[in-house]
Design a protein around this motif. Structure first.
Motif, short mmCIF file in Angstrom:
data_model
loop_
_atom_site.label_atom_id
_atom_site.label_comp_id
_atom_site.label_asym_id
_atom_site.label_seq_id
_atom_site.Cartn_x
_atom_site.Cartn_y
_atom_site.Cartn_z
N THR A 78 0.38 5.74 -0.54
CA THR A 78 0.95 4.86 -1.55
C THR A 78 1.69 3.73 -0.85
O THR A 78 2.08 3.87 0.31
CB THR A 78 1.89 5.63 -2.50
OG1 THR A 78 2.30 4.79 -3.58
CG2 THR A 78 3.13 6.14 -1.76
N GLY A 79 1.85 2.61 -1.55
CA GLY A 79 2.42 1.41 -0.94
C GLY A 79 3.83 1.12 -1.41
O GLY A 79 4.22 1.44 -2.54
N PHE A 80 4.60 0.47 -0.53
CA PHE A 80 5.97 0.08 -0.84
C PHE A 80 6.20 -1.36 -0.39
O PHE A 80 5.73 -1.77 0.67
CB PHE A 80 6.98 0.99 -0.12
CG PHE A 80 6.88 2.43 -0.54
CD1 PHE A 80 7.62 2.90 -1.60
CD2 PHE A 80 6.03 3.30 0.12
CE1 PHE A 80 7.53 4.23 -2.00
CE2 PHE A 80 5.92 4.62 -0.26
CZ PHE A 80 6.68 5.08 -1.32
N SER A 81 6.92 -2.10 -1.21
CA SER A 81 7.27 -3.47 -0.87
C SER A 81 8.49 -3.48 0.04
O SER A 81 9.43 -2.71 -0.17
CB SER A 81 7.57 -4.29 -2.13
OG SER A 81 6.44 -4.33 -2.98
N ILE A 82 8.48 -4.37 1.04
CA ILE A 82 9.60 -4.52 1.95
C ILE A 82 10.38 -5.75 1.53
O ILE A 82 9.84 -6.86 1.50
CB ILE A 82 9.10 -4.67 3.41
CG1 ILE A 82 8.23 -3.47 3.79
CG2 ILE A 82 10.28 -4.81 4.35
CD1 ILE A 82 8.93 -2.15 3.74
N PRO A 83 11.67 -5.62 1.19
CA PRO A 83 12.44 -6.76 0.67
C PRO A 83 12.45 -7.97 1.61
O PRO A 83 12.44 -9.10 1.16
CB PRO A 83 13.86 -6.18 0.51
CG PRO A 83 13.64 -4.71 0.35
CD PRO A 83 12.46 -4.38 1.21
N SER A 84 12.49 -7.74 2.93
CA SER A 84 12.57 -8.85 3.87
C SER A 84 11.22 -9.49 4.15
O SER A 84 11.14 -10.43 4.93
CB SER A 84 13.17 -8.36 5.19
OG SER A 84 12.36 -7.33 5.75
N SER A 85 10.15 -8.99 3.52
CA SER A 85 8.82 -9.50 3.79
C SER A 85 7.97 -9.41 2.52
O SER A 85 8.27 -8.65 1.61
CB SER A 85 8.15 -8.71 4.92
OG SER A 85 6.80 -9.05 5.07
N GLU A 86 6.91 -10.20 2.48
CA GLU A 86 5.98 -10.12 1.35
C GLU A 86 4.95 -9.02 1.55
O GLU A 86 4.15 -8.77 0.65
CB GLU A 86 5.27 -11.47 1.18
CG GLU A 86 6.20 -12.62 0.83
CD GLU A 86 5.46 -13.93 0.66
OE1 GLU A 86 4.23 -13.93 0.87
OE2 GLU A 86 6.10 -14.94 0.32
N ALA A 87 4.98 -8.38 2.69
CA ALA A 87 3.98 -7.36 3.00
C ALA A 87 4.24 -6.08 2.22
O ALA A 87 5.37 -5.77 1.83
CB ALA A 87 3.98 -7.07 4.50
N THR A 88 3.17 -5.34 1.99
CA THR A 88 3.24 -4.00 1.41
C THR A 88 2.91 -3.00 2.50
O THR A 88 1.89 -3.11 3.18
CB THR A 88 2.25 -3.85 0.25
OG1 THR A 88 2.62 -4.74 -0.81
CG2 THR A 88 2.26 -2.43 -0.28
N VAL A 89 3.78 -2.03 2.68
CA VAL A 89 3.59 -1.00 3.70
C VAL A 89 3.09 0.26 3.01
O VAL A 89 3.75 0.80 2.12
CB VAL A 89 4.90 -0.72 4.46
CG1 VAL A 89 4.73 0.47 5.40
CG2 VAL A 89 5.34 -1.94 5.23
N ARG A 90 1.91 0.71 3.39
CA ARG A 90 1.32 1.91 2.80
C ARG A 90 1.63 3.12 3.68
O ARG A 90 1.41 3.08 4.89
CB ARG A 90 -0.19 1.73 2.62
CG ARG A 90 -0.54 0.66 1.59
CD ARG A 90 -2.01 0.36 1.60
NE ARG A 90 -2.44 -0.15 2.90
CZ ARG A 90 -3.68 -0.48 3.19
NH1 ARG A 90 -4.63 -0.35 2.28
NH2 ARG A 90 -3.99 -0.94 4.38
N ILE A 91 2.14 4.15 3.05
CA ILE A 91 2.56 5.35 3.75
C ILE A 91 1.58 6.48 3.46
O ILE A 91 1.28 6.78 2.31
CB ILE A 91 3.99 5.77 3.33
CG1 ILE A 91 4.99 4.68 3.73
CG2 ILE A 91 4.37 7.10 3.95
CD1 ILE A 91 5.08 4.43 5.21
N HIS A 92 1.09 7.10 4.51
CA HIS A 92 0.21 8.26 4.42
C HIS A 92 1.08 9.51 4.47
O HIS A 92 2.02 9.60 5.25
CB HIS A 92 -0.78 8.24 5.58
CG HIS A 92 -1.77 9.36 5.56
ND1 HIS A 92 -1.53 10.57 6.18
CD2 HIS A 92 -3.01 9.47 5.02
CE1 HIS A 92 -2.57 11.38 6.02
NE2 HIS A 92 -3.49 10.72 5.32
N PHE A 93 0.78 10.50 3.62
CA PHE A 93 1.62 11.70 3.59
C PHE A 93 0.83 12.89 3.09
O PHE A 93 -0.21 12.75 2.43
CB PHE A 93 2.86 11.47 2.72
CG PHE A 93 2.57 11.19 1.26
CD1 PHE A 93 2.61 12.22 0.32
CD2 PHE A 93 2.26 9.92 0.83
CE1 PHE A 93 2.34 11.97 -1.02
CE2 PHE A 93 1.99 9.65 -0.51
CZ PHE A 93 2.03 10.69 -1.44
#
Length: 563
Positions: free
Chosen positions: A89-104
């Motif tokens: 699932t993905g999460f937005s990073i406040p300091s960037s426009e990128a979405t970081v997807r976390i595998h779990f």
């Protein structure tokens, strides 16, 4: 090799929890084989052996042959996909426009009294190395006496199949925010967190800092933490005068009083202190910290192009953590392969950022976080010689762990559980996982006694008294009261939207994808308990060397190439 990530757009966006399957392109696996075949190893003098550095050639060369001739990534890939409940699932990073997807990994317990647990893998391992823990935590043999958990094991950003954080992003605080949000997204508003390895021996103390950050900054959701070998300092007079006085008196007389035990003083004499008060928060002399990479890119360029170099780096790390463990060739190659496929550069940058930019923890409330503390008393005198003979005389000093008295934690935490375990932590999740389980169960028992928020809501199995009275003959003509609808379960299963195939390219030659075509939302499945003992493949002699020098190792990969 820069990771290029593409994922099909699905209804609900990147914040949906989606099933994930691994698939690595055959062309990338072919490239790995080519690089192994043209490996050039350093020359080593046979005699005399060096007293100052490790000479690994006798260990590394057979592992290269095993990787080429007997190891099968496709077999490991199939096992991971069939036995582990993988999601992303993905999460937005406040300091960037990128979405970081976390595998779990997300394993839901079938027991009604289970509570949510976030297990943080020891850096730099990914979640895929911990499938063997699922049954022990989700389905213990005696669930009435051994607390079961709904288990969540994430890959930290940049490890395994999790995206890396953008540059200049605070690593610890951003990762802690992602992990707390992940638990909320899985419908776990309240949870516990545990380390699974030594916090003091973790690179830049990443393991400890993440659990500590969650317990300190998210007390409304993270209700307790289990800290393993935390890098604690002796209490200071100005910071904690009462605890300082207790320690001063107990240490003066070397007496088992005021929360201290005789084992504490023996362990301190045997191992020494972790750090004195007011010292820098980043230790460099313990565990994997000796492989420090404060400037990550130089080493990353070498390791990204050499599976052999990455193999040696992984082998050294494993030996530092557990010099006496008999690690099978398949286990070593699995660790190296899971770092080689996505590339090690993001993990090394995460490590370097944490080492160069320690984030200060400031008190937010006067309430101390509830924690359990597990420490290790060290090896008995005389066992060092056995270790020295096994690993060439270097591990005796390099793998040394220092000791922190559990009572030192009272200066910062509400300590609800303590355990002094014999020996050293080593590769705790593989060698002694029961210590991790006992520690977090001790914390859970203490939290459940005092905090009702963590208790699962169980639906009543009997008819409410009001309803029974309403239907009795004595009730006359009075209408029966409306039955009270039970509250929804606090630990409801998460749901997943319909999604398409995903493709992740590892470097320029590999495709790694997550797939889970669903016609409706589904909960995270209860996985088949993995048994990874059969991962080791039989080893036979290689008839002749297949490694030849070649300059033509580049493999072009079409955009959507799959095996």
């Amino acid at each position: 090799m820069a990771a290029e990530v593409e994922e099909a757009v699905t209804v609900g966006g990147a914040d949906e929890v989606k099933p994930y399957k691994i698939h690595v392109s055959s062309k990338y696996l072919d490239l790995t084989r080519q690089k192994l075949e043209v490996t050039r190893l350093p020359r080593e003098l046979s005699e005399p052996k060096s007293k100052d550095w490790w000479e690994p050639k006798s260990r590394v060369e057979p592992l290269i042959d095993f990787w080429l001739e007997q190891y099968s990534w496709r077999t490991q890939e199939d096992l991971l996909n069939t036995e582990l409940p993988q999601f992303r699932t993905g999460f937005s990073i406040p300091s960037s426009e990128a979405t970081v997807r976390i595998h779990f990994l997300h394993a839901h317990s079938s027991h009604s009294n289970a509570i949510p647990l976030l297990l943080v893998p020891p850096f730099p391992f990914s979640d895929l190395s911990f499938g063997h823990l699922i049954k022990q935590f989700t389905d213990p043999e005696d669930a009435a006496n051994n607390q079961p958990f709904h288990l969540v094991i994430p890959s930290l950003p940049g490890l395994g199949f999790s995206d890396a954080l953008p540059n200049n992003t605070p690593a610890i605080s951003s990762t802690a925010e992602i992990l707390n949000s992940l638990m909320s997204r899985l419908s776990y508003p309240y949870y516990l967190v545990t380390n699974s390895g030594s916090g003091a021996a973790s690179p830049a103390e990443i393991d400890f800092k993440l659990a500590n950050h969650l317990a300190t900054y998210y007390p409304d959701s993270c209700l307790g933490a289990h800290l393993i070998s935390p890098p604690l300092a002796r209490p200071g007079l100005h910071e904690a005068p009462i605890e300082w006085a207790k320690w001063s008196i107990a240490s003066l007389f070397h007496a088992p009083i005021l929360g201290y035990r005789s084992e504490d003083f023996l362990a301190l004499e045997r191992n020494g202190f972790i750090r004195p008060p007011k010292k820098s928060q980043t230790a460099t002399q313990f565990g994997l910290n000796q492989l420090s990479v404060r400037e990550p890119n130089t080493l990353a360029y070498a390791l990204c192009d050499s599976p052999t170099g990455l193999l040696v780096f992984a082998l050294k790390g494993l030996r530092l953590l557990s010099p006496k463990k008999d690690i099978t060739p398949t286990e070593v190659i699995n660790f190296a392969q899971l770092a080689w496929l996505p590339g090690p550069e993001a993990a090394m940058r995460f490590w370097a950022y944490c080492a160069r930019h320690p984030e200060k923890i400031e008190k937010r409330t006067s309430i101390k976080p509830k924690v359990g503390i597990t420490v290790f008393l060290g090896d008995e005198v005389g066992t060092e010689a056995e270790v020295e003979g096994e690993v060439g005389g270097l591990v005796n000093g390099e793998a040394r762990d220092c000791y922190a008295c559990p009572s030192w934690a009272k200066a910062r935490y509400n300590t609800v559980y303590t355990h002094r375990a014999p020996g050293r932590p080593g590769l705790l999740a593989w060698e002694r996982p029961e210590i991790i389980a006992a520690g977090i169960r001790g914390v859970a028992a203490a939290v459940l006694r005092s905090d009702t928020r963590l208790r699962p809501i169980i639906k009543p199995t009997t008819v409410p008294l009001a309803q029974a009275a309403a239907h009795s003959d004595a009730a006359g003509d009075r209408p029966a009261p409306t039955p009270t609808k039970p509250a929804p379960p606090l630990l409801a299963l998460p749901t997943i939207e319909e999604r398409g195939h995903a493709h992740r390219g590892v470097g320029d030659e590999a495709a790694v994808g997550g797939s889970g075509n669903l016609t409706e939302k589904i909960p995270s499945p209860i996985p088949i308990t993995p048994n990874l003992a059969h991962l080791s493949l039989p080893q036979s002699k290689r008839p002749q060397s297949r490694r030849t020098m070649s300059d033509d190792t580049a493999v072009a990969l079409p955009d959507n190439e799959k095996a």
